[in-house]
Design an enzyme around this catalytic site. Structure first.
Site, PDB file in Angstrom:
ATOM      1  NE  ARG A  75      -4.190  -1.554   0.151  1.00 41.89           N
ATOM      2  CZ  ARG A  75      -4.227  -2.556  -0.734  1.00 41.89           C
ATOM      3  NH1 ARG A  75      -3.254  -2.703  -1.619  1.00 41.89           N
ATOM      4  NH2 ARG A  75      -5.236  -3.398  -0.745  1.00 41.89           N
ATOM      5  CG  HIS A  87      -3.210  -0.620  -7.070  1.00 42.72           C
ATOM      6  ND1 HIS A  87      -3.564   0.010  -5.906  1.00 42.72           N
ATOM      7  CD2 HIS A  87      -3.219  -1.952  -6.771  1.00 42.72           C
ATOM      8  CE1 HIS A  87      -3.786  -0.878  -4.942  1.00 42.72           C
ATOM      9  NE2 HIS A  87      -3.575  -2.080  -5.458  1.00 42.72           N
TER      10      HIS A  87
END
Lengths: 308, 308
Positions: free
Chosen positions: B223, B271
């Site tokens: 993250r 991502h």
């Protein structure tokens, strides 16, 4: 007797050091400053200038510094009586496997596109090419081909292998000389690992590209001479191929004004897929030098008839 | 009773279809057009807008659509009594392994540099980073970490693994909570696969970077919150880190004016390392929905205390 190191565009001093580290009593000459040409019986070459080797009257063996021997075979100044050899060490095979796997994954995961997007500060996702659309077909199942196949199988790819003499390699779907069309129809990603010979020169051309399974991708890690360059451009422009990764070119360095540089669907690397490490290759070269001095059979001798 | 699909920036209709393909009698609502909020007992979310879930009085479970649950844990509108779960399917793990291996090989083989050179029609070779300078250290040895470790071991890398609860995984050098410094001192390539919790927030900072073995490289596939962004810039500028590959960011999409875009030593992907396939995940979600209806224990339930 002495051993000659000769290359047009490469510093051969690390090679001299590596050979002397194996046997400090070796007599090693480095081209172009050769003191006694008539003492040279064994030459180790990478793209030596044509005809230069004609000046060595007692030459018995010329060994390629790498896995390819095409640069020796095309030099008519090397007499037929001179034996040819090449170097084949484990790291050449493992590097080639890693290069090909990396090229396939960069195709699947759009790596060069993301590098381009980064320059433009542009965030956009692209679906990965599924593994089921990535059956790999290896043209040329020699030692290199087999090593690449092993690594790809180990990473979950379906692997087809084509070679003139059909091979039985575990896990690989093997195809022989007359089964090229079947092989292409079952392969999405074509990897060229063939030796460059009269028969394989220009083998990567439009008719062949059209027979590859869609979606299709080309990886050439053999020699520039295998590829008909204008056919690749046409195949990319018309969607016959979705992209290509090239490490070798007809002319190297690739000229600045070459069309390939401007094609977004082509990934270009400067002939780096598999580089011979002097420290790893030296023992094999010294062994072959000593074999030649004592008249023994050479390691990795090149068959002039076959061309590899 | 019904199941709600909710995501801010993703088309959830393929998910509805995938769930109905598993059980055509399911009652599935897709946010924001929800007909009967009081019938919703189970929500499947990816980055839902904060506080929206407060409007569902009979909610019993919220499942993340992927492997990360941090987006659920940080939403205070979800009552403590609501259970949290996540999806963990084989393809999430295999994708992550492939992404990390590809990132490492692109670092070793200078892929983005060659893409840049292509734009400039520039032919220049760069030595590959030897595998001996690529000991990999995986921060976070959960299911993802273990799968990544397996693939890297299978491809000849040395793998160190760090986790709060020291794991005994074959072939991996395992380090526990108090052995972080030893772990870093033996790892060149740091791969962050930690869950994002209070403890791991900002863990990737300058003091940690300085403890990584040289030459060092960072891969963040967990993250954005794990990374102190200004520390990465400083570490790259001062040579503490030789480069980084980032798939996740504090703010996504990464803002156009963000410093990362202009740093040549950073590889950026939007991502995409590990994407949940609706068709593969649907069966697990339906199973969990039915478990919740019958009061059974959930699959992959998230421990709010641990944060994963």
């Amino acid at each position: 007797m002495s051993l000659l190191l000769i290359a047009k565009d490469r510093d051969m001093n690390p090679w001299k050091e590596a050979l002397l580290a194996v046997d400090k009593n070796l007599d090693v000459e480095v081209w172009p400053r050769v003191e006694q040409k008539d003492r040279v019986t064994f030459a180790v070459s990478w793209n030596h200038p044509k005809e230069v080797l004609g000046a060595y009257p007692n030459l018995k063996v010329v060994s390629s510094l790498g896995a390819g021997a095409d640069h020796l075979l095309k030099d008519e100044a090397i007499p037929e009586s001179v034996k040819l050899a090449r170097v084949m060490i484990p790291s050449l095979k493992s590097q080639m496997g890693e290069y090909v796997l990396n090229a396939i994954q960069n195709y699947r995961f759009h790596t060069s596109r993301y590098v381009d997007q980064k320059r433009e500060a542009y965030w956009s996702k692209h679906d990965a090419v599924p593994k089921s659309d990535c059956a790999v077909g290896i043209l040329g199942m020699g030692e290199m081909g087999e090593a690449v196949a092993d690594l790809l199988l180990n990473n979950g790819f379906l692997v087809n292998g084509w070679s003139v003499t059909k091979k039985g390699i575990e896990g690989v779907n093997s195809f022989g000389a007359k089964e090229l069309d079947d092989f292409l129809a079952q392969s999405n990603i074509l990897v060229c690992l063939l030796p460059l010979t009269k028969e394989t020169n220009g083998i990567l051309e439009l008719d062949l590209f059209k027979k590859i399974k869609q979606p299709s991708y080309l990886i050439n890690v053999a020699r520039g001479g295998h590829l008909v360059e204008e056919d690749l451009i046409y195949a990319l422009d018309t969607g016959v191929l979705s992209g290509a990764c090239l490490d070798v070119f007809e002319e190297e360095p690739l000229p600045e004004n070459h069309l390939f540089w401007n094609r977004p669907k082509i990934m270009i690397t400067p002939h780096v897929a598999s580089i011979t490490d002097p420290n790893e290759a030296a023992a094999q070269i010294v062994e072959n030098y000593k074999r030649s001095l004592s008249g023994m059979e050479l390691l990795n001798e090149v068959d002039r008839g076959k061309g590899y």
